[in-house]
Design a protein around this motif. Structure first.
Motif, PDB file in Angstrom:
ATOM      1  N   VAL A 118      11.918  15.143-109.144  1.00 22.87           N
ATOM      2  CA  VAL A 118      12.872  14.983-109.279  1.00 22.87           C
ATOM      3  C   VAL A 118      13.755  15.489-107.734  1.00 22.87           C
ATOM      4  N   LEU A 119      13.281  16.012-106.515  1.00 24.31           N
ATOM      5  CA  LEU A 119      13.522  15.780-105.481  1.00 24.31           C
ATOM      6  C   LEU A 119      13.087  13.758-104.433  1.00 24.31           C
ATOM      7  N   GLY A 120      11.958  13.711-105.056  1.00 26.73           N
ATOM      8  CA  GLY A 120      11.509  12.515-104.470  1.00 26.73           C
ATOM      9  C   GLY A 120      13.007  11.447-105.404  1.00 26.73           C
ATOM     10  N   LEU A 121      12.924  11.418-106.461  1.00 28.53           N
ATOM     11  CA  LEU A 121      13.208  10.717-107.164  1.00 28.53           C
ATOM     12  C   LEU A 121      15.042  10.074-106.572  1.00 28.53           C
ATOM     13  N   PHE A 122      15.448  11.960-106.306  1.00 27.89           N
ATOM     14  CA  PHE A 122      17.093  12.021-105.817  1.00 27.89           C
ATOM     15  C   PHE A 122      17.003  11.047-104.584  1.00 27.89           C
ATOM     16  N   TRP A 123      15.893  11.560-103.471  1.00 32.36           N
ATOM     17  CA  TRP A 123      16.428  10.906-102.022  1.00 32.36           C
ATOM     18  C   TRP A 123      16.406   9.804-102.303  1.00 32.36           C
TER      19      TRP A 123
END
Length: 630
Positions: free
Chosen positions: A215-220
């Motif tokens: 999730v964090l990787g995609l948001f970044w």
């Protein structure tokens, strides 16, 4: 085929079977029950779930399903069976969540990044009524990971970074069943791919499960696309001010956004008469560079009608670095730029968050004047074409390294081309690949393309790619992209025949004579084909049409936006843009129909769905499992 459920309560078993049948056997119409989907069904039936995907293929076989029930009464769920290890301040570790993870695999994520992204999203989407049920999120909790479950937040963030990527008429916002949420997530993932995000290792199940590192990787990636969008010379000619003495404009244009951002900071630091920096980690820990940068870029009043803001520089004399960073951030807030970093992020030198902090300052207060171009001829500076942008986003979505910022400069050494050849199943012997400073290139790459991949490379050589020839580079990329869409080369006529056969079977009257057919400008053939592939997906009141078939340009573009987003929503990874349909760009139109053909041929037919649903429950479930194993 029936099977015994052992000692499991019969009512509970019936609940699960009824739920599976009501959701058309499988939540996402993929033709099988996945590990995550079965977990969702158990949750809704108030059952504890035991992981049963023993072969790690993310599909639940008949035998695995029986095993889950046999163990249901004798075991308790141990979602924390892998304890967090190797804890560090700000870093959270967790293990084995990925369906492909080996035993003992550990993933981690940064609390600081989670807090930064939550605060950014809360501010950016605060006034969006479709996000009222999600926002504001608590930056100190884990609500970010659960908030992506229905897909709405991701779709909105993609449109924030790249406006109009998703036609918001396609987003499911009402009565969100599991199936509708998954549709939103598929739409978000395919749209993220279309703007250049790497999503090859992420699927809707991962996001519904709220896997933190994914999730964090995609948001970044999504946030970074938006932050860096204008850090490019054709979109901000003021960046030409950053040219160094004796430097050619072409070299400046070849720099990545990160490199331009660093040069922008140093441009202002030099004007302030202070020391420059070489990174966004060690060199910014003392906040000195930030104080001087803000003093240079703050509005001075005058002709731009903005109120003058005088930066208070006294904080630079504070000896405690944490307190100094706090004082610096107070000044950043006056510029409306206090996003992404905390005092600790500055003093610890978190390069990712500090780069985002600086990028946001650039977008808000670039302080670069076009009048400072020093008489340079800028007539040859051209914005990226749609075709170039499509190819670049396609390559980046596949995860090539390095990231492609400039189509011709970043491909000239051939390394990205070789990676793309591998991705279309052409074997590359990397031991024979030239390494910097590339004393020779071209022969082997052309041999691979011509003899192994069977591309048409007449007149295309390694030297053409090395010199950044747009014509030759685009010709090669088109063949690579075409191969990635339809595997072994499928003739245009085969794709055309398939499209028309599908349309005629459902008595659609929008058949096309070629991929240059003017009917395509209305997008009606595409929308009709989507309706054939995924019945019930199209909301016909959203579609513009008339008896004569003569739509104005605005209505055509409206249909095209709807068609592209619908295609992505049903699972087709489409890179074509709405304007490609309106203008009937035959290459991009072909890729669109090829994507829909590839997706359509994987899906069970509506008739097959109906026949299966008419079976008794035990046979119905058995059929589903057996089909999944084929």
């Amino acid at each position: 085929m029936c099977f015994c459920l052992g000692r499991v309560n019969a009512i509970t078993a019936e609940q699960v079977l009824t739920r599976i049948k009501r959701e058309r056997l499988y939540i996402d119409n993929s033709g099988y029950v996945s590990d995550f989907e079965l977990q969702e069904l158990f949750r809704e039936a108030s059952l504890s779930f035991i992981a049963g995907d023993t072969n790690k293929d993310e599909k639940i076989s008949f035998e695995e399903f029986v095993s889950i029930y046999q163990n249901l009464k004798s075991k308790q769920i141990a979602e924390t069976f892998k304890k967090m290890i190797s804890r560090r301040d700000g870093i959270r570790s967790f293990g084995g969540m990925s369906g492909n993870s080996c035993e003992g695999t550990q993933h981690s994520y940064s609390d600081e990044e989670k807090v930064a992204f939550v605060n950014w999203i809360n501010k950016a989407l605060a006034k969006d009524p479709d996000c009222d049920h999600l926002l504001p999120m608590n930056p100190n909790g884990d609500s970010l990971f659960s908030s992506v479950r229905d897909g709405i937040l991701l779709c909105k963030m993609i449109n924030l970074s790249q406006p109009d990527t998703i036609d918001e008429r396609v987003i499911n916002t009402k009565k969100l069943t599991t199936f509708k949420m998954r549709e939103n997530l598929v739409l978000a993932l395919n749209s993220a791919s279309a703007i250049g995000c790497t999503v090859v290792s992420i699927d809707a199940h991962d996001l519904m499960a709220g896997k933190p590192h994914l999730v964090l990787g995609l948001f970044w990636q999504i946030i970074k696309v938006g932050l860096f969008a204008d850090i490019e010379i054709s979109r901000n000619e003021g960046l030409i001010c950053l040219l160094r003495d004796g430097e050619q404009l072409d070299h400046l244009m070849s720099l990545s956004p990160e490199e331009l951002l660093l040069r922008w900071v140093n441009y202002h630091l030099r004007n302030a008469g202070t020391q420059t920096i070489s990174n966004f980690s060690e060199d910014i820990k003392d906040s000195r560079a930030y104080f001087y940068l803000m003093d240079q870029i703050s509005p001075k009043g005058g002709g731009d009608f903005r109120m003058s803001i005088k930066i208070d520089m006294s904080g630079i004399n504070e000896r405690n670095l944490d307190r100094r960073a706090g004082l610096m951030l107070q000044q950043a807030a006056r510029l409306d730029c206090r996003q992404f970093v905390s005092s600790q992020d500055v003093t610890s030198g978190n390069s990712k968050l500090n780069m985002a902090f600086v990028a946001n300052m650039f977008n808000t207060h670039p302080a670069l004047q076009r009048g400072q171009l020093n008489g340079l001829d800028t007539s040859h500076i051209e914005a990226e074409t749609r075709e170039e942008k499509t190819f670049r986003n396609w390559m980046n979505s596949l995860g090539v390294s390095p990231y492609v910022n400039h189509l011709y400069w970043d491909l000239c050494n051939g390394l990205v081309i070789l990676q793309l050849l591998e991705k279309v199943n052409v074997s590359v012997n990397w031991r024979r690949v030239n390494q910097p400073p590339y004393p020779a290139m071209g022969g082997n790459m052309k041999r691979l393309g011509r003899d192994v991949a069977h591309f048409s490379l007449v007149g295309i050589g390694g030297q053409n790619i090395n010199q950044g020839s747009s014509m030759h580079t685009l010709a090669l990329l088109w063949q690579l992209m075409r191969r990635s869409r339809d595997g072994e080369r499928i003739g245009d006529q085969i794709i055309l025949n398939w499209v028309n056969s599908q349309l005629s079977q459902k008595r659609k009257d929008c058949q096309i004579s070629s991929f240059k057919d003017k009917k395509i400008s209305t997008s009606l053939p595409v929308i009709d084909l989507i309706d054939v592939i995924a019945p019930g997906t199209v909301k016909w009141d959203m579609v513009k049409r008339n008896e004569r078939g003569n739509l104005n340009k605005e209505d055509k573009l409206d249909n095209a936006k709807y068609a592209v987003s619908l295609a992505r929503k049903i699972g087709a990874r489409v890179y074509a843009l709405p304007d490609d349909l309106v203008e009937v760009n035959p290459k991009m139109v072909l890729t669109m129909f090829a994507c829909l053909m590839g997706h359509g041929m994987k899906r069970p037919t509506a008739e097959a769905h109906t026949r299966i649903l008419q079976l008794p429950e035990c046979l119905c479930l058995s059929y589903c499992f057996e089909a999944a194993l084929l």
